[in-house]
Design an enzyme around this catalytic site. Structure first.
Site, PDB file in Angstrom:
ATOM      1  N   HIS A 267       6.811   3.432  -1.381  1.00 42.65           N
ATOM      2  CA  HIS A 267       6.236   3.069  -0.120  1.00 42.65           C
ATOM      3  C   HIS A 267       6.619   1.552   0.395  1.00 42.65           C
ATOM      4  O   HIS A 267       6.931   1.333   1.456  1.00 42.65           O
ATOM      5  CB  HIS A 267       4.534   3.334   0.189  1.00 42.65           C
ATOM      6  CG  HIS A 267       4.389   4.627  -0.504  1.00 42.65           C
ATOM      7  ND1 HIS A 267       4.391   5.334   0.215  1.00 42.65           N
ATOM      8  CD2 HIS A 267       3.776   4.981  -1.598  1.00 42.65           C
ATOM      9  CE1 HIS A 267       4.454   6.929  -0.343  1.00 42.65           C
ATOM     10  NE2 HIS A 267       3.404   6.427  -2.077  1.00 42.65           N
ATOM     11  N   ASP A 318       7.449  12.382  -1.066  1.00 40.48           N
ATOM     12  CA  ASP A 318       5.829  12.378  -2.095  1.00 40.48           C
ATOM     13  C   ASP A 318       5.086  13.489  -1.931  1.00 40.48           C
ATOM     14  O   ASP A 318       5.159  14.600  -2.499  1.00 40.48           O
ATOM     15  CB  ASP A 318       5.152  11.492  -0.565  1.00 40.48           C
ATOM     16  CG  ASP A 318       4.489  10.558  -1.327  1.00 40.48           C
ATOM     17  OD1 ASP A 318       4.088  10.562  -2.652  1.00 40.48           O
ATOM     18  OD2 ASP A 318       3.609   9.513  -1.161  1.00 40.48           O
TER      19      ASP A 318
HETATM   20  C1  NGQ Z   1      -0.255  10.024  -6.029  1.00 38.57           C
HETATM   21  N1  NGQ Z   1      -0.238   9.641  -3.319  1.00 38.57           N
HETATM   22  O1  NGQ Z   1      -0.272   9.653  -7.129  1.00 38.57           O
HETATM   23  O2  NGQ Z   1      -0.119  11.128  -5.642  1.00 38.57           O
HETATM   24  C2  NGQ Z   1      -1.064   9.315  -5.032  1.00 38.57           C
HETATM   25  C3  NGQ Z   1      -2.571   8.875  -4.735  1.00 38.57           C
HETATM   26  C4  NGQ Z   1      -3.372   7.869  -5.949  1.00 38.57           C
HETATM   27  C5  NGQ Z   1       0.206   8.211  -2.498  1.00 38.57           C
HETATM   28  N2  NGQ Z   1      -0.189   6.992  -3.323  1.00 38.57           N
HETATM   29  C6  NGQ Z   1      -3.735   8.962  -6.415  1.00 38.57           C
HETATM   30  N3  NGQ Z   1       0.659   9.302  -1.774  1.00 38.57           N
HETATM   31  O3  NGQ Z   1      -3.403   7.085  -5.513  1.00 38.57           O
HETATM   32  O4  NGQ Z   1      -3.943   7.205  -7.355  1.00 38.57           O
HETATM   33 ZN    ZN Z   2       3.438   8.707  -4.642  1.00 36.66          ZN
END
Ligand code: NGQ
Ligand code: ZN
Length: 452
Positions: A267, A318
């Site tokens: 990101h 993602d």
């Molecule tokens: C993830 N998703 O690891 O799937 C994360 C959400 C978190 C993104 N950062 C979970 N897009 O941030 O703890």
């Molecule tokens: Zn991710």
């Protein structure tokens, strides 16, 4: 040995015609331009280096379309995350495998040859380990073996529920390990990688889910291989990290971790121009996931400052809400245009935007996955994609505009064939075990949906 004869191919020094490419043991052994087709050669129209998809949480594909309604007064990344955590509670090991196989198949059909699976679903609901500590890594490996995708497995170190060593919630328990158990998990999985070209790295989830001492300990135990981390995705994360560690996330990481070419900053959305230039200078790859970043309301990447400083980048899907290589690249540039109210942002030196981001993401994605790929060159893995440039969307374009046409005018249906480390896994636009993968996915998703 396989020989591909391409009407044209994008080699690292430019376009070439009538190119014969020999593949031995998964690698490109010889490239001859202006050649005649050898007998038995596979004929392709337009051959490109295939991209590595540098960031995926495959299980989230199964909830695509389930969170696109108003649930809170103001839905956000954080309210989506609550729904995602609830979904993650319900998944069983055989479902992890079936979903990953679907996702890897969809990626291959879209034109990706490899994937970095950022894997944090480790344990049973509630947090108890399975009988095999790496049970769910094994499920990912089985899906990679079935589909033939080039895999860089990235087991995730997840310890805390939020910035400042906040205890994890009950729903985060499936993700969590201390550093010792994490190291054991990585070493166990390392011995069982599914294909010769598979690799393993580590993924401290984020500065929120780890603390500085854990990060240092995990890095100390893994002195080589890829390191991926989510960083600066949301403004609240920037505020939380600044309040806790006294610096913005990217600023803190660059000052306190040995960030270099091994690293992928996933990101890296909320950076100052100074942070962007410093990240570029570190040699790390910015892991951009434009479709998910749009879907979750993250914001646009600070492309101009990063590119100006010569930063490496690649793309990932993602959350896998939509798996499309052409849309991913298009969204990357369009997010810049919408912010800046101008055109042709992600390019320098007069090259086309599509050409710049396609070839840049090929190199950066391979770097992030620790994969010797990303360009059609002798000695590299044969990660290749053939497209049909005789299709209406592309047939009028000069060679120098073909990658611009691919990104802005065409879609993934122009992909005819994909080779991952020489494995010919997509033929005439279809994955070779497509029906089987879909049948298993349908069985799995019905059982999973019934328990939600
Ligand atoms: C993830 N998703 O690891 O799937 C994360 C959400 C978190 C993104 N950062 C979970 N897009 O941030 O703890
Ligand atoms: Zn991710």
């Amino acid at each position: 040995m396989t020989v591909i004869f391409a009407r044209r191919a994008r080699l690292s020094n430019g376009w070439a015609s009538n190119v014969s490419i020999t593949i031995n043991d998964g690698r490109i052994s010889e490239i001859i331009a202006d050649s005649a087709p050898a007998q038995g050669a596979f004929h392709a129209d337009t051959l490109l280096p295939a991209l590595s998809n540098l960031h995926s949480h495959s299980f989230q594909r199964a909830m695509a379309g389930m969170t696109e309604y108003k649930s809170a007064g103001r839905d956000s990344f954080w309210t989506w995350r609550d729904l995602m955590y609830r979904f993650a509670q319900a998944i069983r090991p055989e479902e992890v495998e079936a979903i990953a196989a679907l996702v890897f198949m969809e990626m291959l059909e879209a034109g990706y040859a490899a994937v970095g699976e950022f894997h944090y679903l480790h344990h049973q609901p509630g947090g108890a380990p399975y009988a095999a500590l790496d049970e769910l890594s094994q499920r990912i490996f089985a899906a990679a073996a079935q589909t033939g995708v080039g895999l860089t497995h990235l087991p995730v170190l997840y310890i805390y529920g939020g910035a400042g060593k906040k205890p994890p919630s009950a729903e985060q328990a499936r993700f969590c390990n201390d550093v010792d158990r994490f190291n054991r998990l990585v070493e166990t999985a390392r011995g069982k990688l599914p294909l010769e070209d598979s690799a393993i790295g580590i993924a401290p989830h984020s500065l929120r889910a780890t603390a500085p001492d854990d990060l240092a300990a995990a890095l100390g135990a893994h002195p080589s291989g890829p390191v991926h981390i989510h960083i600066a995705e949301q403004p609240k994360e920037v505020d939380d990290i600044r309040a806790w560690l006294g610096a913005r996330p990217v600023e803190w990481l660059l000052a306190n971790a040995p960030v270099d070419r091994r690293w992928c900053a996933v990101h890296a959305t909320h950076m100052t121009p100074g942070e962007a230039a410093a990240l570029a200078r570190s040699g790390a790859v910015a892991g951009l996931c434009p479709i998910t970043e749009a879907n979750l309301g993250d914001g646009p990447f600070i492309g101009p400052a990063y590119l100006e400083a010569g930063g490496a980048f690649g793309v990932g899907s993602d959350s896998n809400v939509r798996i499309s290589l052409t849309e991913e690249l298009r969204m990357l540039e369009y997010s810049q245009r919408l912010r800046d109210l101008s055109r042709n942002i992600l390019t320098r030196d007069g090259a086309g935007v599509g050409e710049t981001i396609y070839l840049g993401a090929a190199r950066g994605g391979a770097q992030a996955l620790g994969r010797n790929a990303g360009a059609i060159e002798a000695g590299r893995l044969a990660d290749l994609v053939a497209m049909d440039a005789r299709t209406p969307a592309l047939c009028a374009l000069a060679e120098s505009r073909l990658l611009d046409g691919l990104c802005f005018a065409a879609d993934d249906r122009v992909v005819t064939d994909v080779w991952s480390a020489g494995r010919h896994v997509v033929k005439s636009g279809r994955h070779v075990v497509r029906d089987n993968v879909i049948a298993r996915y349908e069985t799995a998703i019905k059982s999973l949906a019934a328990r939600l």
